[in-house]
Design a protein around this motif. Sequence first.
Motif, PDB file in Angstrom:
ATOM      1  N   PRO A 178      20.469 -26.914  18.115  1.00 33.31           N
ATOM      2  CA  PRO A 178      20.455 -26.793  16.649  1.00 33.31           C
ATOM      3  C   PRO A 178      21.150 -25.533  16.147  1.00 33.31           C
ATOM      4  O   PRO A 178      21.210 -25.308  14.949  1.00 33.31           O
ATOM      5  CB  PRO A 178      18.953 -26.726  16.351  1.00 33.31           C
ATOM      6  CG  PRO A 178      18.398 -25.961  17.505  1.00 33.31           C
ATOM      7  CD  PRO A 178      19.226 -26.382  18.704  1.00 33.31           C
ATOM      8  N   THR A 182      22.562 -25.129  12.274  1.00 34.54           N
ATOM      9  CA  THR A 182      21.822 -24.191  11.423  1.00 34.54           C
ATOM     10  C   THR A 182      22.749 -23.129  10.853  1.00 34.54           C
ATOM     11  O   THR A 182      22.696 -22.793   9.664  1.00 34.54           O
ATOM     12  CB  THR A 182      20.699 -23.516  12.235  1.00 34.54           C
ATOM     13  OG1 THR A 182      19.834 -24.519  12.764  1.00 34.54           O
ATOM     14  CG2 THR A 182      19.894 -22.560  11.361  1.00 34.54           C
ATOM     15  N   VAL A 193      12.306 -21.603  13.528  1.00 34.69           N
ATOM     16  CA  VAL A 193      11.589 -21.914  14.767  1.00 34.69           C
ATOM     17  C   VAL A 193      12.500 -22.617  15.769  1.00 34.69           C
ATOM     18  O   VAL A 193      12.510 -22.313  16.968  1.00 34.69           O
ATOM     19  CB  VAL A 193      10.356 -22.794  14.465  1.00 34.69           C
ATOM     20  CG1 VAL A 193       9.677 -23.226  15.764  1.00 34.69           C
ATOM     21  CG2 VAL A 193       9.369 -22.044  13.581  1.00 34.69           C
ATOM     22  N   SER A 194      13.278 -23.582  15.282  1.00 36.70           N
ATOM     23  CA  SER A 194      14.150 -24.342  16.183  1.00 36.70           C
ATOM     24  C   SER A 194      15.208 -23.456  16.829  1.00 36.70           C
ATOM     25  O   SER A 194      15.522 -23.602  18.011  1.00 36.70           O
ATOM     26  CB  SER A 194      14.822 -25.491  15.423  1.00 36.70           C
ATOM     27  OG  SER A 194      15.619 -24.989  14.352  1.00 36.70           O
ATOM     28  N   VAL A 195      15.756 -22.524  16.038  1.00 36.65           N
ATOM     29  CA  VAL A 195      16.764 -21.601  16.568  1.00 36.65           C
ATOM     30  C   VAL A 195      16.128 -20.643  17.574  1.00 36.65           C
ATOM     31  O   VAL A 195      16.686 -20.382  18.650  1.00 36.65           O
ATOM     32  CB  VAL A 195      17.435 -20.803  15.430  1.00 36.65           C
ATOM     33  CG1 VAL A 195      18.347 -19.720  16.003  1.00 36.65           C
ATOM     34  CG2 VAL A 195      18.243 -21.738  14.544  1.00 36.65           C
ATOM     35  N   GLU A 196      14.953 -20.119  17.223  1.00 31.30           N
ATOM     36  CA  GLU A 196      14.243 -19.215  18.147  1.00 31.30           C
ATOM     37  C   GLU A 196      13.980 -19.904  19.478  1.00 31.30           C
ATOM     38  O   GLU A 196      14.179 -19.331  20.549  1.00 31.30           O
ATOM     39  CB  GLU A 196      12.919 -18.748  17.531  1.00 31.30           C
ATOM     40  CG  GLU A 196      13.060 -17.656  16.492  1.00 31.30           C
ATOM     41  CD  GLU A 196      13.287 -16.286  17.108  1.00 31.30           C
ATOM     42  OE1 GLU A 196      13.538 -16.206  18.327  1.00 31.30           O
ATOM     43  OE2 GLU A 196      13.233 -15.295  16.365  1.00 31.30           O
ATOM     44  N   ASP A 197      13.533 -21.135  19.420  1.00 31.79           N
ATOM     45  CA  ASP A 197      13.249 -21.889  20.643  1.00 31.79           C
ATOM     46  C   ASP A 197      14.513 -22.098  21.474  1.00 31.79           C
ATOM     47  O   ASP A 197      14.490 -21.977  22.704  1.00 31.79           O
ATOM     48  CB  ASP A 197      12.634 -23.253  20.295  1.00 31.79           C
ATOM     49  CG  ASP A 197      11.209 -23.126  19.771  1.00 31.79           C
ATOM     50  OD1 ASP A 197      10.607 -22.048  19.977  1.00 31.79           O
ATOM     51  OD2 ASP A 197      10.705 -24.092  19.167  1.00 31.79           O
ATOM     52  N   ALA A 198      15.610 -22.407  20.782  1.00 32.40           N
ATOM     53  CA  ALA A 198      16.878 -22.631  21.484  1.00 32.40           C
ATOM     54  C   ALA A 198      17.379 -21.349  22.139  1.00 32.40           C
ATOM     55  O   ALA A 198      17.857 -21.359  23.279  1.00 32.40           O
ATOM     56  CB  ALA A 198      17.920 -23.171  20.507  1.00 32.40           C
ATOM     57  N   LYS A 201      15.238 -20.460  25.124  1.00 35.01           N
ATOM     58  CA  LYS A 201      15.599 -21.311  26.258  1.00 35.01           C
ATOM     59  C   LYS A 201      16.901 -20.826  26.902  1.00 35.01           C
ATOM     60  O   LYS A 201      17.041 -20.803  28.129  1.00 35.01           O
ATOM     61  CB  LYS A 201      15.752 -22.766  25.785  1.00 35.01           C
ATOM     62  CG  LYS A 201      16.029 -23.740  26.911  1.00 35.01           C
ATOM     63  CD  LYS A 201      16.113 -25.165  26.389  1.00 35.01           C
ATOM     64  CE  LYS A 201      16.407 -26.145  27.531  1.00 35.01           C
ATOM     65  NZ  LYS A 201      16.526 -27.552  27.027  1.00 35.01           N
TER      66      LYS A 201
END
Length: 284
Positions: A178, A182, A193-198, A201
Amino acid sequence: MDSSSSSHGIEQLQQGCYYEWMSLQAKHIVNLKEALINQQSNNDDHHKLEELVGVVVDDFQKYAEKRSELSDRSCSSYFAPSWNSSLENGLLWMGGCRPSSFIRVIYALCGSQTETQYSQYLQKMDESEKVDESAGIMSELTAMQLAKINEVHIKVIEKEDKITKKYAHMQEDVADMPIAVTAYSRDLVEVGVSVEDALDKHEEGMGVLMAEADKLRIETLRKIVEIMTPVQAAEFLLAGKRLHVSLHEWGRVREERRFGCARADAVAGGAGVGSEKSKRSTTC
């Protein structure tokens, strides 16, 4: 404690770990030099030299293990350390040196020592003097030893290429969802949140690759010293450590010359690494 303070604290620990390692490198250089000098006066005493070589290799593994523990909390710092000069960072591969460079050091020492001894021989033929045989032992590597080292070299390069390809795929993934979507869809880039998770990872993957590279570095080092005699292994380790310390010092001096003391002081933290003159030169 906020995330920025936490990240700064982790980087300080990583930097401290590196400076401890550089100080230990300086100590190893002194110990290896003394051991090689003592061995020349007692050619039959290889036990102490072999023991020292084992200690040096084990210390490298301990450093890699400690570094790996710290990388679990933040790995990206190791790929472009703030405590390094730009020269050093430009030479990094997966947060360290290429394992294949160990073998290039052997080839360089072999060629240099052979050329030196041959020159001495030609110069002293007319004078009927004995050639200085203490100029280096690496030139005395046997054909069987060189064949084994070459075999290690080929395998190491193959493994390096595999790790490099994995890293290339990881770099390409940064442009994938993402993160890319984004960044494109918002004028003010906020870390959701999605960027932090990516990103977490991605950094976790970097840590896995660095650990894999460290494992290859240690394996390569152990295989090399197993092939060599204790004296040859000590000479090789001494040359490698001198190169590492020298690159750190050369990079610091170049940064000081280009950018002034403020930047040079930031990469001169390896106390005990350079000469006293070079340490004083970091003070404005």
